[in-house]
Design an enzyme around this catalytic site. Structure first.
Site, PDB file in Angstrom:
ATOM      1  N   THR A 224       5.856  -6.062  11.992  1.00  0.00           N
ATOM      2  CA  THR A 224       6.435  -7.207  11.290  1.00  0.00           C
ATOM      3  C   THR A 224       7.905  -7.349  11.690  1.00  0.00           C
ATOM      4  OG1 THR A 224       4.991  -6.996   9.392  1.00  0.00           O
ATOM      5  CG2 THR A 224       7.165  -7.869   8.931  1.00  0.00           C
ATOM      6  N   ARG A 252      -6.484 -11.960   2.625  1.00  0.00           N
ATOM      7  CA  ARG A 252      -5.450 -11.005   2.176  1.00  0.00           C
ATOM      8  C   ARG A 252      -4.046 -11.487   2.546  1.00  0.00           C
ATOM      9  NH1 ARG A 252      -1.094  -7.959   4.620  1.00  0.00           N
ATOM     10  NH2 ARG A 252      -0.893  -5.985   3.541  1.00  0.00           N
ATOM     11  N   VAL A 253      -3.132 -11.381   1.607  1.00  0.00           N
ATOM     12  CA  VAL A 253      -1.724 -11.698   1.866  1.00  0.00           C
ATOM     13  C   VAL A 253      -0.900 -10.474   1.486  1.00  0.00           C
ATOM     14  CG1 VAL A 253       0.217 -13.183   1.226  1.00  0.00           C
ATOM     15  CG2 VAL A 253      -2.074 -14.170   1.444  1.00  0.00           C
ATOM     16  N   GLY A 254       0.046 -10.105   2.341  1.00  0.00           N
ATOM     17  CA  GLY A 254       0.881  -8.931   2.057  1.00  0.00           C
ATOM     18  C   GLY A 254       2.178  -9.302   1.363  1.00  0.00           C
ATOM     19  N   GLY A 276       5.966  -2.717   6.136  1.00  0.00           N
ATOM     20  CA  GLY A 276       5.158  -1.569   5.732  1.00  0.00           C
ATOM     21  C   GLY A 276       3.869  -2.056   5.099  1.00  0.00           C
ATOM     22  N   THR A 277       3.131  -1.166   4.482  1.00  0.00           N
ATOM     23  CA  THR A 277       1.869  -1.575   3.859  1.00  0.00           C
ATOM     24  C   THR A 277       2.172  -2.418   2.625  1.00  0.00           C
ATOM     25  OG1 THR A 277       0.915   0.453   4.705  1.00  0.00           O
ATOM     26  CG2 THR A 277      -0.364  -0.740   3.059  1.00  0.00           C
ATOM     27  N   GLY A 278       1.930  -3.717   2.773  1.00  0.00           N
ATOM     28  CA  GLY A 278       2.413  -4.692   1.802  1.00  0.00           C
ATOM     29  C   GLY A 278       1.947  -4.459   0.378  1.00  0.00           C
TER      30      GLY A 278
HETATM   31  N1  ASP Z   1       4.304  -5.812   5.340  1.00  0.00           N
HETATM   32  C1  ASP Z   1       3.321  -6.439   6.174  1.00  0.00           C
HETATM   33  C2  ASP Z   1       2.103  -6.750   5.363  1.00  0.00           C
HETATM   34  O1  ASP Z   1       1.688  -5.929   4.578  1.00  0.00           O
HETATM   35  C3  ASP Z   1       2.915  -5.626   7.330  1.00  0.00           C
HETATM   36  C4  ASP Z   1       4.001  -4.902   8.048  1.00  0.00           C
HETATM   37  O2  ASP Z   1       5.156  -4.912   7.666  1.00  0.00           O
HETATM   38  O3  ASP Z   1       3.701  -4.296   9.060  1.00  0.00           O
HETATM   39  O4  ASP Z   1       1.519  -7.783   5.570  1.00  0.00           O
END
Ligand code: ASP
Length: 360
Positions: A224, A252-254, A276-278
Site C-alpha cells: 500500500t 472486502r474493504v480495508g 498493514g492488515t486493515g
Molecule cells: N491496509 C491495507 C488493507 O488492509 C493493506 C496494506 O496496507 O497492505 O487493505
C-alpha cells in the site's frame, strides 16, 4: 551574583528556544510504500535499489511542491499518483487481486486544516484513485463513495479512466494463484485484456523491471502507499491508496479508505497514513488514535505512533506500520513488521530512505 547566574541561564534558554524556533521546518513530507515481511535476504540488490529509488523520487516530488509553497494536499496527490502508476506498489497499476481476479482499489485523503475528507472503495476504472478521493472531498458533498457510484462520479469529474486490465501485473496474479491454492479456492480465469502467458514471456524481455521486482517475493509484502505532509502555511494532510489484500473476498474493504483508521489529519495534532492488515487498523482506529494521543496527552508524535503500533496493534495480533507528521514539523514512522518501504525529507533535514528495521 545569583541574579547574574540566573540571567545567564535565562539567556541560554532563550538562545536554545530561538534556535528551536528557527529549526522548525517550514515543510515536511513522509512517504511509505507498504509494510510487511521484508528481510534483507528477500530482496536482490536490484530490487532493494528499485524500491529505495522509488521512495526517494516520490519524496522529492512532494518536497518540490512544498518548497514552491504548494499545499500539503497538492504534494500528497502528486506523489501518490506516481506510486499508483508504479507497478512495484500495491496501488493503482500493480494492485493485488481479489479472489474473483479483479483489482478493486481503495483510497482516501484528509485535510488537517478543515477536517474535510474524501474516500473511495472498490473502484476498478479510475487510473488515480487518490485523485478520485480528493474529488469526493472537494466536489461531492460526501465523504465516501463506493463501487459503481464512485465510478460514475469519477466519470462526471472527467478523471483519467482506464480499462481494468491496465492494473494487471503478472507478479500480483501469481501471488493470487498461490494464495487461492493455499486456501483451496478456485483460480478464476485471467482478466479480459491481461497479457496471455506466452505474450508475457516475450514482454518480460522488454520489461525486466517488473520481472526483477520479483514473482517470488511478493505475497508477504503489502505495498500500500501513503503520504503525509506539512506545508509552508502550517497545514498538515494525509493520503493513502491501495489494492487491499491479496485474494480478498465479498467486497472486502480495508482501513485505507476509512477515515480515522488508515488515514487521518488534523492541524490540532498530526497527519497519519497506515499500512498493514486493515482489519486490525480499523478496530483500533489507528490513525485517529495516534492523533488523539498527541492532542489529548501531549506526547510526542513518535511516542504516540510507537504506543499504537508497538503496543496496541502488536497486542491485538495486528501487523503493519504508519508514517506521521505534525504541524510543528515532527516526523515519525513506526512499524512492527520486519520492513516498511519509507522516506522522509523536510526543510533543513536531509532525505532519509529505509526499508528494513535497522535502516536509519
Ligand atoms: N491496509 C491495507 C488493507 O488492509 C493493506 C496494506 O496496507 O497492505 O487493505
Amino acid at each position: 551574583m545569583r541574579s547574574k547566574v540566573l540571567g545567564a541561564v535565562l539567556a541560554a534558554v532563550m538562545v536554545t528556544m530561538a534556535g528551536q524556533a528557527a529549526a522548525k521546518p517550514k515543510w515536511a513530507i513522509v512517504v511509505h510504500g507498504g509494510a510487511g515481511v521484508i528481510e534483507r535476504d528477500d530482496l536482490t540488490p536490484e530490487q532493494d535499489k528499485a524500491y529505495r529509488e522509488a521512495m526517494a523520487r516520490v519524496a522529492n516530488v512532494g518536497a518540490e511542491v512544498l518548497k514552491k509553497g504548494g499545499s500539503a494536499l497538492d504534494a500528497i496527490e502528486a506523489s501518490v499518483k506516481i506510486l499508483e502508476d508504479d507497478p512495484l506498489f500495491n496501488a493503482g497499476r500493480g494492485a493485488v487481486f481479489t479472489a474473483e481476479g479483479r483489482n478493486e482499489l481503495d483510497a482516501s485523503i484528509m485535510d488537517g486544516k478543515t477536517l474535510k475528507a474524501g474516500a473511495v472503495a472498490g473502484v476498478t476504472r479510475t487510473r488515480h484513485p487518490i485523485s478520485l478521493a480528493r474529488a469526493v472531498m472537494e466536489k461531492s458533498g460526501h465523504v465516501m463513495l463506493i463501487g459503481e457510484g464512485a465510478e460514475r462520479f469519477s466519470l462526471s469529474q472527467k478523471l483519467d479512466q482506464v480499462d481494468p486490465a491496465y492494473f494487471f501485473t503478472e507478479r500480483r496474479w501469481q501471488a493470487l494463484e498461490k494464495a487461492l491454492k493455499a486456501q483451496g479456492l478456485p483460480i478464476p480465469p485471467r482478466p479480459k485484456g491481461a497479457p496471455s502467458v506466452p505474450e508475457l514471456r516475450a514482454d518480460l524481455q522488454h520489461d525486466e523491471g517488473e520481472y526483477r521486482a520479483g514473482l517470488a517475493q511478493v505475497e508477504k509484502k503489502f505495498g500500500t502507499v501513503g503520504v503525509v505532509a506539512l506545508d509552508a502555511n502550517g497545514n498538515v494532510a494525509a493520503g493513502t491508496s491501495t489494492g487491499g489484500t491479496t485474494a480478498k473476498r465479498w467486497g472486502r474493504v480495508g482501513d485505507a479508505p476509512i477515515i480515522g483508521a488508515g488515514t487521518y489529519a488534523s492541524n490540532n495534532s498530526c497527519a497519519v497514513s497506515a499500512t498493514g492488515t486493515g482489519e486490525y487498523f480499523i478496530r483500533l482506529t489507528v490513525a485517529r488514535e495516534i492523533c488523539a494521543l498527541v492532542e489529548h496527552k501531549g506526547v510526542s508524535l513518535q511516542t504516540a505512533a510507537d504506543q499504537v503500533i508497538q503496543k496496541d496493534l502488536t497486542a491485538l495480533g495486528g501487523d503493519g506500520g504508519v508514517i506521521a507528521v505534525a504541524p510543528n514539523g515532527e516526523m515519525a514512522w513506526s512499524f512492527n513488521t520486519s520492513g516498511m518501504y519509507r522516506a522522509r525529507v523536510a526543510d533543513g533535514a536531509p532525505l532519509t530512505v529505509g526499508i528494513y528495521k535497522d535502516d536509519p
